[in-house]
Design a protein around this motif. Structure first.
Motif, PDB file in Angstrom:
ATOM      1  N   GLU A  67       0.834  -1.205   0.000  1.00 53.67           N
ATOM      2  CA  GLU A  67       0.000   0.000   0.000  1.00 53.67           C
ATOM      3  C   GLU A  67       0.870   1.257   0.000  1.00 53.67           C
ATOM      4  O   GLU A  67       0.548   2.243  -0.647  1.00 53.67           O
ATOM      5  CB  GLU A  67      -0.950  -0.012   1.198  1.00 53.67           C
ATOM      6  N   VAL A  68       1.991   1.219   0.699  1.00 56.57           N
ATOM      7  CA  VAL A  68       2.947   2.336   0.686  1.00 56.57           C
ATOM      8  C   VAL A  68       3.408   2.588  -0.746  1.00 56.57           C
ATOM      9  O   VAL A  68       3.481   3.737  -1.195  1.00 56.57           O
ATOM     10  CB  VAL A  68       4.148   2.061   1.615  1.00 56.57           C
ATOM     11  N   LEU A  69       3.704   1.523  -1.477  1.00 50.92           N
ATOM     12  CA  LEU A  69       4.134   1.674  -2.872  1.00 50.92           C
ATOM     13  C   LEU A  69       3.013   2.248  -3.733  1.00 50.92           C
ATOM     14  O   LEU A  69       3.257   3.101  -4.589  1.00 50.92           O
ATOM     15  CB  LEU A  69       4.615   0.345  -3.434  1.00 50.92           C
ATOM     16  N   ARG A  70       1.774   1.806  -3.498  1.00 53.56           N
ATOM     17  CA  ARG A  70       0.633   2.351  -4.255  1.00 53.56           C
ATOM     18  C   ARG A  70       0.441   3.844  -3.953  1.00 53.56           C
ATOM     19  O   ARG A  70       0.164   4.639  -4.859  1.00 53.56           O
ATOM     20  CB  ARG A  70      -0.643   1.576  -3.937  1.00 53.56           C
ATOM     21  N   ILE A  71       0.590   4.215  -2.695  1.00 53.50           N
ATOM     22  CA  ILE A  71       0.457   5.625  -2.316  1.00 53.50           C
ATOM     23  C   ILE A  71       1.567   6.446  -2.964  1.00 53.50           C
ATOM     24  O   ILE A  71       1.324   7.542  -3.478  1.00 53.50           O
ATOM     25  CB  ILE A  71       0.465   5.776  -0.780  1.00 53.50           C
ATOM     26  N   SER A  72       2.766   5.911  -2.972  1.00 51.32           N
ATOM     27  CA  SER A  72       3.895   6.611  -3.595  1.00 51.32           C
ATOM     28  C   SER A  72       3.642   6.837  -5.078  1.00 51.32           C
ATOM     29  O   SER A  72       3.865   7.936  -5.599  1.00 51.32           O
ATOM     30  CB  SER A  72       5.187   5.812  -3.390  1.00 51.32           C
ATOM     31  N   GLN A  73       3.156   5.805  -5.747  1.00 49.58           N
ATOM     32  CA  GLN A  73       2.840   5.915  -7.180  1.00 49.58           C
ATOM     33  C   GLN A  73       1.725   6.934  -7.416  1.00 49.58           C
ATOM     34  O   GLN A  73       1.796   7.757  -8.325  1.00 49.58           O
ATOM     35  CB  GLN A  73       2.416   4.544  -7.706  1.00 49.58           C
ATOM     36  N   ALA A  74       0.679   6.886  -6.604  1.00 44.12           N
ATOM     37  CA  ALA A  74      -0.451   7.801  -6.771  1.00 44.12           C
ATOM     38  C   ALA A  74      -0.020   9.247  -6.549  1.00 44.12           C
ATOM     39  O   ALA A  74      -0.445  10.146  -7.281  1.00 44.12           O
ATOM     40  CB  ALA A  74      -1.580   7.431  -5.807  1.00 44.12           C
ATOM     41  N   ALA A  75       0.828   9.479  -5.549  1.00 46.82           N
ATOM     42  CA  ALA A  75       1.316  10.841  -5.297  1.00 46.82           C
ATOM     43  C   ALA A  75       2.160  11.333  -6.466  1.00 46.82           C
ATOM     44  O   ALA A  75       2.037  12.491  -6.888  1.00 46.82           O
ATOM     45  CB  ALA A  75       2.117  10.883  -3.993  1.00 46.82           C
ATOM     46  N   LEU A  76       2.999  10.470  -6.995  1.00 46.53           N
ATOM     47  CA  LEU A  76       3.828  10.826  -8.140  1.00 46.53           C
ATOM     48  C   LEU A  76       2.969  11.188  -9.346  1.00 46.53           C
ATOM     49  O   LEU A  76       3.177  12.226  -9.987  1.00 46.53           O
ATOM     50  CB  LEU A  76       4.764   9.663  -8.476  1.00 46.53           C
ATOM     51  N   GLN A  77       1.977  10.371  -9.657  1.00 49.70           N
ATOM     52  CA  GLN A  77       1.113  10.627 -10.807  1.00 49.70           C
ATOM     53  C   GLN A  77       0.280  11.896 -10.617  1.00 49.70           C
ATOM     54  O   GLN A  77       0.154  12.705 -11.535  1.00 49.70           O
ATOM     55  CB  GLN A  77       0.196   9.439 -11.056  1.00 49.70           C
ATOM     56  N   SER A  78      -0.281  12.066  -9.447  1.00 53.54           N
ATOM     57  CA  SER A  78      -1.118  13.232  -9.192  1.00 53.54           C
ATOM     58  C   SER A  78      -0.301  14.527  -9.239  1.00 53.54           C
ATOM     59  O   SER A  78      -0.724  15.512  -9.833  1.00 53.54           O
ATOM     60  CB  SER A  78      -1.816  13.082  -7.845  1.00 53.54           C
ATOM     61  N   ALA A  79       0.863  14.485  -8.622  1.00 52.79           N
ATOM     62  CA  ALA A  79       1.717  15.683  -8.637  1.00 52.79           C
ATOM     63  C   ALA A  79       2.175  16.016 -10.047  1.00 52.79           C
ATOM     64  O   ALA A  79       2.229  17.191 -10.431  1.00 52.79           O
ATOM     65  CB  ALA A  79       2.920  15.478  -7.719  1.00 52.79           C
ATOM     66  N   ALA A  80       2.484  15.000 -10.839  1.00 46.94           N
ATOM     67  CA  ALA A  80       2.907  15.234 -12.225  1.00 46.94           C
ATOM     68  C   ALA A  80       1.783  15.877 -13.022  1.00 46.94           C
ATOM     69  O   ALA A  80       2.018  16.767 -13.846  1.00 46.94           O
ATOM     70  CB  ALA A  80       3.345  13.936 -12.877  1.00 46.94           C
ATOM     71  N   ALA A  81       0.558  15.454 -12.777  1.00 43.83           N
ATOM     72  CA  ALA A  81      -0.585  16.007 -13.506  1.00 43.83           C
ATOM     73  C   ALA A  81      -0.918  17.431 -13.093  1.00 43.83           C
ATOM     74  O   ALA A  81      -1.387  18.221 -13.907  1.00 43.83           O
ATOM     75  CB  ALA A  81      -1.808  15.113 -13.298  1.00 43.83           C
ATOM     76  N   HIS A  82      -0.661  17.769 -11.841  1.00 37.45           N
ATOM     77  CA  HIS A  82      -1.088  19.078 -11.329  1.00 37.45           C
ATOM     78  C   HIS A  82       0.058  20.043 -11.029  1.00 37.45           C
ATOM     79  O   HIS A  82      -0.198  21.198 -10.692  1.00 37.45           O
ATOM     80  CB  HIS A  82      -1.933  18.892 -10.062  1.00 37.45           C
ATOM     81  N   GLY A  83       1.285  19.593 -11.143  1.00 35.22           N
ATOM     82  CA  GLY A  83       2.406  20.450 -10.791  1.00 35.22           C
ATOM     83  C   GLY A  83       3.209  20.965 -11.958  1.00 35.22           C
ATOM     84  O   GLY A  83       4.168  21.699 -11.789  1.00 35.22           O
TER      85      GLY A  83
END
Length: 146
Positions: free
Chosen positions: A33-49
């Motif tokens: 789940e830590v890995l899934r959260i890390s991936q989700a944060a990376l994808q979301s930040a890339a889309a919005h940052g």
């Protein structure tokens, strides 16, 4: 350290995070789940940052640590963040990341109910406006070029 050191640090990220999660007392499914959260944060930040220097990285660290803190506690989130920065070839960048990680942990601890009520995706969606507001107010920082 140069290019090779940076490449090695990046390539060992997933095993390092998984091992850090186990070291923090999480079980194998929680470590995944830590890995899934890390991936989700990376994808979301890339889309919005995008399009603003430093914003993607700052937003990613904030969202990542807020979600980890809400779901697994401050100590686990801190242990995982320390493992991520361990061996980093860029000490200035690591100091900035730790600042943004600490901001994420504080927000995640304060708003844990909001971030654990739904899916990881829902947590990221809820965090985007918070992270962008913190970026705009200079609560999140970045390493400026020389």
């Amino acid at each position: 350290m140069g290019f090779l050191g940076t490449a090695i640090h990046a390539a060992t990220g997933v095993p390092r995070l998984y091992a850090a999660a186990l070291k923090a007392g999480l079980g194998p499914s929680e470590a995944l789940e830590v890995l899934r959260i890390s991936q989700a944060a990376l994808q979301s930040a890339a889309a919005h940052g995008r399009a603003v220097p430093g914003r993607t990285n700052a937003v990613r660290h904030f969202m990542w640590q807020a979600t980890l803190t809400a779901r697994f506690g401050v100590d686990a989130a801190r242990t995982i963040a320390a493992a991520q920065e361990s061996g980093s070839p860029n000490r200035r960048d690591s100091a900035v990341d730790e600042h943004n990680n600490a901001a994420g942990r504080a927000w995640g601890a304060e708003h844990a109910d909001d971030l654990t009520a739904g899916s990881v995706s829902a947590a990221m969606t809820a965090l985007v406006p918070v992270a962008l507001e913190k970026w705009e107010s200079d609560e999140l920082i970045w390493v400026k070029p020389h």
